[in-house]
Design a protein around this motif. Structure first.
Motif, PDB file in Angstrom:
ATOM      1  N   TYR A  83     -24.339   2.843   7.499  1.00 20.50           N
ATOM      2  CA  TYR A  83     -23.197   2.069   7.906  1.00 20.50           C
ATOM      3  C   TYR A  83     -21.762   2.661   7.150  1.00 20.50           C
ATOM      4  CZ  TYR A  83     -26.709  -1.477   9.235  1.00 20.50           C
ATOM      5  OH  TYR A  83     -27.728  -2.066   9.729  1.00 20.50           O
ATOM      6  N   TYR A  84     -20.868   2.525   8.121  1.00 25.35           N
ATOM      7  CA  TYR A  84     -19.402   2.972   7.177  1.00 25.35           C
ATOM      8  C   TYR A  84     -19.121   1.898   6.364  1.00 25.35           C
ATOM      9  CZ  TYR A  84     -18.803   6.347  11.210  1.00 25.35           C
ATOM     10  OH  TYR A  84     -19.120   7.312  12.146  1.00 25.35           O
ATOM     11  N   GLU A  85     -18.924   2.364   5.096  1.00 25.12           N
ATOM     12  CA  GLU A  85     -18.539   1.635   3.791  1.00 25.12           C
ATOM     13  C   GLU A  85     -17.447   0.611   4.206  1.00 25.12           C
ATOM     14  OE1 GLU A  85     -18.130   2.371  -0.719  1.00 25.12           O
ATOM     15  OE2 GLU A  85     -16.768   3.646   0.377  1.00 25.12           O
ATOM     16  N   HIS A  86     -16.449   1.126   4.745  1.00 19.35           N
ATOM     17  CA  HIS A  86     -15.077   0.223   5.072  1.00 19.35           C
ATOM     18  C   HIS A  86     -15.710  -0.786   6.270  1.00 19.35           C
ATOM     19  CE1 HIS A  86     -14.715   2.812   8.754  1.00 19.35           C
ATOM     20  NE2 HIS A  86     -14.142   2.015   9.187  1.00 19.35           N
ATOM     21  N   GLU A  87     -16.308  -0.748   7.163  1.00 20.52           N
ATOM     22  CA  GLU A  87     -16.854  -1.790   7.877  1.00 20.52           C
ATOM     23  C   GLU A  87     -17.587  -2.922   7.084  1.00 20.52           C
ATOM     24  OE1 GLU A  87     -16.930   0.739  12.143  1.00 20.52           O
ATOM     25  OE2 GLU A  87     -18.798  -0.120  11.320  1.00 20.52           O
ATOM     26  N   ILE A  88     -18.450  -2.575   6.298  1.00 19.66           N
ATOM     27  CA  ILE A  88     -19.412  -3.478   5.532  1.00 19.66           C
ATOM     28  C   ILE A  88     -18.307  -4.190   4.780  1.00 19.66           C
ATOM     29  CG2 ILE A  88     -21.138  -3.456   3.714  1.00 19.66           C
ATOM     30  CD1 ILE A  88     -22.112  -3.030   6.499  1.00 19.66           C
TER      31      ILE A  88
ATOM     32  N   MET B 208       0.906  -0.956  -0.016  1.00 18.14           N
ATOM     33  CA  MET B 208       0.020   0.043   0.128  1.00 18.14           C
ATOM     34  C   MET B 208       1.026   1.386  -0.130  1.00 18.14           C
ATOM     35  SD  MET B 208      -2.995   0.854   2.629  1.00 18.14           S
ATOM     36  CE  MET B 208      -3.854  -0.948   2.506  1.00 18.14           C
ATOM     37  N   THR B 209       0.512   2.069  -0.845  1.00 12.55           N
ATOM     38  CA  THR B 209       1.338   3.423  -0.891  1.00 12.55           C
ATOM     39  C   THR B 209       0.886   4.170   0.343  1.00 12.55           C
ATOM     40  OG1 THR B 209      -0.219   4.679  -2.276  1.00 12.55           O
ATOM     41  CG2 THR B 209       1.477   3.220  -3.372  1.00 12.55           C
ATOM     42  N   GLU B 210       1.859   5.108   0.526  1.00  4.16           N
ATOM     43  CA  GLU B 210       1.657   6.041   1.571  1.00  4.16           C
ATOM     44  C   GLU B 210       0.650   6.964   1.443  1.00  4.16           C
ATOM     45  OE1 GLU B 210       2.645   7.462   5.216  1.00  4.16           O
ATOM     46  OE2 GLU B 210       3.802   6.010   4.002  1.00  4.16           O
ATOM     47  N   THR B 211       0.133   7.380   0.389  1.00  5.84           N
ATOM     48  CA  THR B 211      -1.017   8.021   0.176  1.00  5.84           C
ATOM     49  C   THR B 211      -2.583   7.322  -0.111  1.00  5.84           C
ATOM     50  OG1 THR B 211      -0.949   8.106  -2.412  1.00  5.84           O
ATOM     51  CG2 THR B 211       0.225   9.927  -1.285  1.00  5.84           C
ATOM     52  N   ASN B 212      -2.112   5.980  -0.063  1.00 14.78           N
ATOM     53  CA  ASN B 212      -3.662   5.228  -0.235  1.00 14.78           C
ATOM     54  C   ASN B 212      -3.769   4.492   1.157  1.00 14.78           C
ATOM     55  OD1 ASN B 212      -5.526   4.262  -1.571  1.00 14.78           O
ATOM     56  ND2 ASN B 212      -4.302   2.510  -2.503  1.00 14.78           N
ATOM     57  N   LYS B 213      -3.266   4.944   2.304  1.00 13.20           N
ATOM     58  CA  LYS B 213      -3.443   4.327   3.479  1.00 13.20           C
ATOM     59  C   LYS B 213      -5.155   4.668   3.708  1.00 13.20           C
ATOM     60  CE  LYS B 213      -0.925   6.748   5.964  1.00 13.20           C
ATOM     61  NZ  LYS B 213      -0.072   7.411   6.837  1.00 13.20           N
ATOM     62  N   PRO B 214      -5.699   3.600   4.439  1.00  9.38           N
ATOM     63  CA  PRO B 214      -7.415   3.474   4.791  1.00  9.38           C
ATOM     64  C   PRO B 214      -7.457   5.084   5.472  1.00  9.38           C
ATOM     65  CG  PRO B 214      -6.688   1.410   5.167  1.00  9.38           C
ATOM     66  CD  PRO B 214      -5.362   2.240   4.841  1.00  9.38           C
ATOM     67  N   SER B 215      -6.652   5.314   6.290  1.00 10.77           N
ATOM     68  CA  SER B 215      -6.964   6.631   7.225  1.00 10.77           C
ATOM     69  C   SER B 215      -6.865   7.949   6.279  1.00 10.77           C
ATOM     70  CB  SER B 215      -5.753   6.800   8.071  1.00 10.77           C
ATOM     71  OG  SER B 215      -4.559   7.005   7.660  1.00 10.77           O
ATOM     72  N   ASP B 216      -6.468   7.796   5.185  1.00  8.84           N
ATOM     73  CA  ASP B 216      -6.375   8.903   4.096  1.00  8.84           C
ATOM     74  C   ASP B 216      -7.664   8.899   3.292  1.00  8.84           C
ATOM     75  OD1 ASP B 216      -3.891   9.454   5.033  1.00  8.84           O
ATOM     76  OD2 ASP B 216      -2.774   8.413   3.359  1.00  8.84           O
ATOM     77  N   ARG B 217      -8.392   8.003   3.439  1.00  6.76           N
ATOM     78  CA  ARG B 217      -9.560   7.854   2.521  1.00  6.76           C
ATOM     79  C   ARG B 217     -10.756   8.740   3.108  1.00  6.76           C
ATOM     80  NH1 ARG B 217     -10.047   1.760   0.824  1.00  6.76           N
ATOM     81  NH2 ARG B 217      -8.190   1.739   2.388  1.00  6.76           N
TER      82      ARG B 217
ATOM     83  N   THR C 219     -14.439   9.027   5.006  1.00 10.41           N
ATOM     84  CA  THR C 219     -15.284   8.043   5.759  1.00 10.41           C
ATOM     85  C   THR C 219     -16.591   8.242   4.875  1.00 10.41           C
ATOM     86  OG1 THR C 219     -14.317   8.172   7.670  1.00 10.41           O
ATOM     87  CG2 THR C 219     -16.484   7.143   7.702  1.00 10.41           C
ATOM     88  N   LYS C 220     -16.992   7.264   4.437  1.00 11.93           N
ATOM     89  CA  LYS C 220     -18.310   7.059   3.566  1.00 11.93           C
ATOM     90  C   LYS C 220     -19.292   6.370   4.180  1.00 11.93           C
ATOM     91  CE  LYS C 220     -20.441   6.224  -0.933  1.00 11.93           C
ATOM     92  NZ  LYS C 220     -20.221   5.733  -2.435  1.00 11.93           N
ATOM     93  N   ILE C 221     -20.640   6.895   4.450  1.00 15.07           N
ATOM     94  CA  ILE C 221     -21.697   6.103   5.014  1.00 15.07           C
ATOM     95  C   ILE C 221     -22.534   5.589   4.073  1.00 15.07           C
ATOM     96  CG2 ILE C 221     -23.539   6.480   6.667  1.00 15.07           C
ATOM     97  CD1 ILE C 221     -22.261   8.383   8.147  1.00 15.07           C
ATOM     98  N   ILE C 222     -23.009   4.438   3.819  1.00 15.02           N
ATOM     99  CA  ILE C 222     -23.902   3.934   3.042  1.00 15.02           C
ATOM    100  C   ILE C 222     -25.249   3.478   3.644  1.00 15.02           C
ATOM    101  CG2 ILE C 222     -22.142   3.146   1.177  1.00 15.02           C
ATOM    102  CD1 ILE C 222     -22.179   0.410   2.250  1.00 15.02           C
ATOM    103  N   ARG C 223     -26.234   3.514   2.889  1.00 10.85           N
ATOM    104  CA  ARG C 223     -27.596   3.164   3.377  1.00 10.85           C
ATOM    105  C   ARG C 223     -27.875   1.729   3.266  1.00 10.85           C
ATOM    106  NH1 ARG C 223     -31.355   7.184   3.705  1.00 10.85           N
ATOM    107  NH2 ARG C 223     -32.309   5.220   5.204  1.00 10.85           N
TER     108      ARG C 223
END
Length: 70
Positions: free
Chosen positions: A53-58, A1-10, A12-16
């Protein structure tokens, strides 16, 4: 994973729930039952009694389902 593509850099998206149903293949009732048992991702309270729901958790939940044998 590149430095700019860390999950914490993305962002947060909430999906229905409708999108969660599509991604998991589970119906709303099954999602509700699993939530009640503590076997599903905790929802995020939105406005007017709606939830999301948080997209990354789903995404993580779906990956876990794929790894779990039947």
């Amino acid at each position: 994973m590149t430095e700019t593509n860390k999950p914490s850099d993305r962002p947060t998206k909430i999906i229905r729930t409708e999108e969660v149903e599509k991604r998991t293949g589970l119906r709303r009732t099954t999602i509700y039952r699993r939530r009640k048992k503590g076997e599903f991702v905790k929802p995020v309270d939105l406005e007017n009694g709606r939830i999301g729901y948080y997209e990354h958790e789903i995404d993580e939940y779906v990956m876990k389902l794929k790894r779990t044998p039947y």
